[in-house]
Design a protein around this motif. Structure first.
Motif, mmCIF file in Angstrom:
data_model
loop_
_atom_site.group_PDB
_atom_site.id
_atom_site.type_symbol
_atom_site.label_atom_id
_atom_site.label_comp_id
_atom_site.label_asym_id
_atom_site.label_seq_id
_atom_site.Cartn_x
_atom_site.Cartn_y
_atom_site.Cartn_z
ATOM 1 N N GLY A 88 0.811 -1.203 0.000
ATOM 2 C CA GLY A 88 0.000 0.000 0.000
ATOM 3 C C GLY A 88 0.844 1.252 0.000
ATOM 4 O O GLY A 88 2.076 1.208 0.037
ATOM 5 N N VAL A 94 -4.306 6.220 5.153
ATOM 6 C CA VAL A 94 -4.646 4.849 4.751
ATOM 7 C C VAL A 94 -3.895 3.839 5.627
ATOM 8 O O VAL A 94 -3.029 3.099 5.153
ATOM 9 N N VAL A 99 -7.973 -0.104 8.127
ATOM 10 C CA VAL A 99 -8.896 -0.114 6.983
ATOM 11 C C VAL A 99 -9.583 -1.467 6.840
ATOM 12 O O VAL A 99 -10.748 -1.545 6.449
ATOM 13 N N LEU A 140 -2.794 -2.081 -2.969
ATOM 14 C CA LEU A 140 -3.856 -1.150 -2.560
ATOM 15 C C LEU A 140 -3.471 0.291 -2.878
ATOM 16 O O LEU A 140 -2.587 0.870 -2.244
ATOM 17 N N HIS A 142 -5.065 4.362 -3.527
ATOM 18 C CA HIS A 142 -6.101 5.116 -2.818
ATOM 19 C C HIS A 142 -6.438 6.406 -3.543
ATOM 20 O O HIS A 142 -5.634 6.966 -4.305
ATOM 21 N N GLN A 143 -7.627 6.856 -3.303
ATOM 22 C CA GLN A 143 -8.157 8.097 -3.872
ATOM 23 C C GLN A 143 -7.224 9.265 -3.539
ATOM 24 O O GLN A 143 -6.735 9.394 -2.421
ATOM 25 N N CYS A 145 -4.150 10.052 -4.459
ATOM 26 C CA CYS A 145 -2.752 9.716 -4.134
ATOM 27 C C CYS A 145 -1.814 10.850 -4.556
ATOM 28 O O CYS A 145 -1.784 11.256 -5.721
ATOM 29 N N VAL A 225 -8.615 -0.287 -4.619
ATOM 30 C CA VAL A 225 -8.503 1.155 -4.431
ATOM 31 C C VAL A 225 -9.353 1.561 -3.223
ATOM 32 O O VAL A 225 -10.517 1.169 -3.113
ATOM 33 N N TYR A 226 -8.757 2.355 -2.337
ATOM 34 C CA TYR A 226 -9.423 2.802 -1.120
ATOM 35 C C TYR A 226 -10.000 4.198 -1.321
ATOM 36 O O TYR A 226 -9.330 5.095 -1.841
ATOM 37 N N ASP A 227 -11.246 4.370 -0.898
ATOM 38 C CA ASP A 227 -11.935 5.656 -0.987
ATOM 39 C C ASP A 227 -11.773 6.400 0.342
ATOM 40 O O ASP A 227 -12.251 5.932 1.380
ATOM 41 N N LEU A 228 -11.103 7.543 0.318
ATOM 42 C CA LEU A 228 -10.825 8.294 1.545
ATOM 43 C C LEU A 228 -12.097 8.765 2.243
ATOM 44 O O LEU A 228 -12.139 8.832 3.469
ATOM 45 N N VAL A 233 -13.125 -0.098 0.393
ATOM 46 C CA VAL A 233 -12.122 -0.600 -0.543
ATOM 47 C C VAL A 233 -12.836 -1.272 -1.699
ATOM 48 O O VAL A 233 -13.682 -2.140 -1.485
#
Length: 237
Positions: A88, A94, A99, A140, A142-143, A145, A225-228, A233
């Motif tokens: 990640g 994150v 998470v 992983l 993330h939004q 980045c 992909v992780y959404d803040l 996820v």
């Protein structure tokens, strides 16, 4: 008078019971719950389900904080058996174990800005696969980045970053060349984040030492992909 004394006793007992229940509730909320009865995932599919369930708890605010208490940590002093390896981003927003609502010893975490694949990352990954036998590997992203944002700026000729940040951007850049040139703003960044995850997956698949395990199916490689904002996820399966 007797009825009055009885009523007072009942009231005191009720209050004591309420205090006791309040104390137990506070204790339960403050102490991690150990999932001693929950068997370790037997394969990659079960490991993926465990991560998805944990993220659902996290996103909904119903975390259980398992595997965090002192008695659990003591069991890990001699060995570890994580059920998944996750590459990640270093972004402070994150924290990977949180998470996925996991605790000590559950996940082998590798973090680097932009979740890039470099030699030291490959070494950590190989250690996880050959020594820890984790059946599941997740890349992983993330939004929003920052490393991907810097890479897009570099591609546009607008970057003013120090040398090592530029080096980082150069590792990400090959994976972003295929994104739709018509995309702008947030939509472009979103596409670039996903493309960067796909680029990392492609690089990991091409590592010669890892090909046999992927081919035989003993290890599963998945992007996400992780959404803040939502805490969710999204797995790219």
């Amino acid at each position: 008078m007797g009825d009055m004394n009885l009523s007072r006793r009942n009231l005191i007992q009720a209050m004591a019971g309420t205090s006791l229940m309040t104390g137990l509730t506070t204790l339960s909320a403050g102490e991690p719950v150990e999932a001693a009865d929950e068997p370790a995932p037997a394969n990659a599919e079960e490991a993926l389900v465990r991560l998805k369930e944990g993220n659902t708890r996290f996103a909904s605010g119903n975390v259980r904080h398992a595997h965090e208490a002192a008695n659990w940590r003591k069991q890990l002093t001699q060995t570890q058996r994580p059920f998944a390896t996750i590459l990640g981003c270093s972004d402070s927003r994150v924290p990977i174990e949180l998470v996925f609502d996991q605790g000590f010893g559950d996940i082998f975490v590798i973090r680097v800005a932009g979740n890039v694949v470099a030699t030291d990352i490959e070494g950590s990954m190989q250690y996880a696969l050959y020594h820890l036998k984790t059946p599941l590997v997740v890349v992983l992203g993330h939004q929003g980045c920052g490393a991907v944002t810097a890479t897009l700026a570099a591609m546009d000729g607008k970057a003013e970053e120090p040398r090592f940040v530029n080096d980082l951007a150069e590792m990400i850049m090959p994976g972003l060349k295929g994104i739709d040139p018509l995309l702008k703003g947030a939509a472009r960044l979103e596409a670039a984040v996903e493309a960067n995850v796909q680029w990392a997956l492609r690089q990991l698949r091409e590592v010669p030492e890892g090909r046999p395990t992927l081919k035989e199916g003993s290890v599963k490689l998945v992007g996400a992909v992780y959404d803040l904002e939502t805490g969710k996820v999204r797995f790219m399966e």
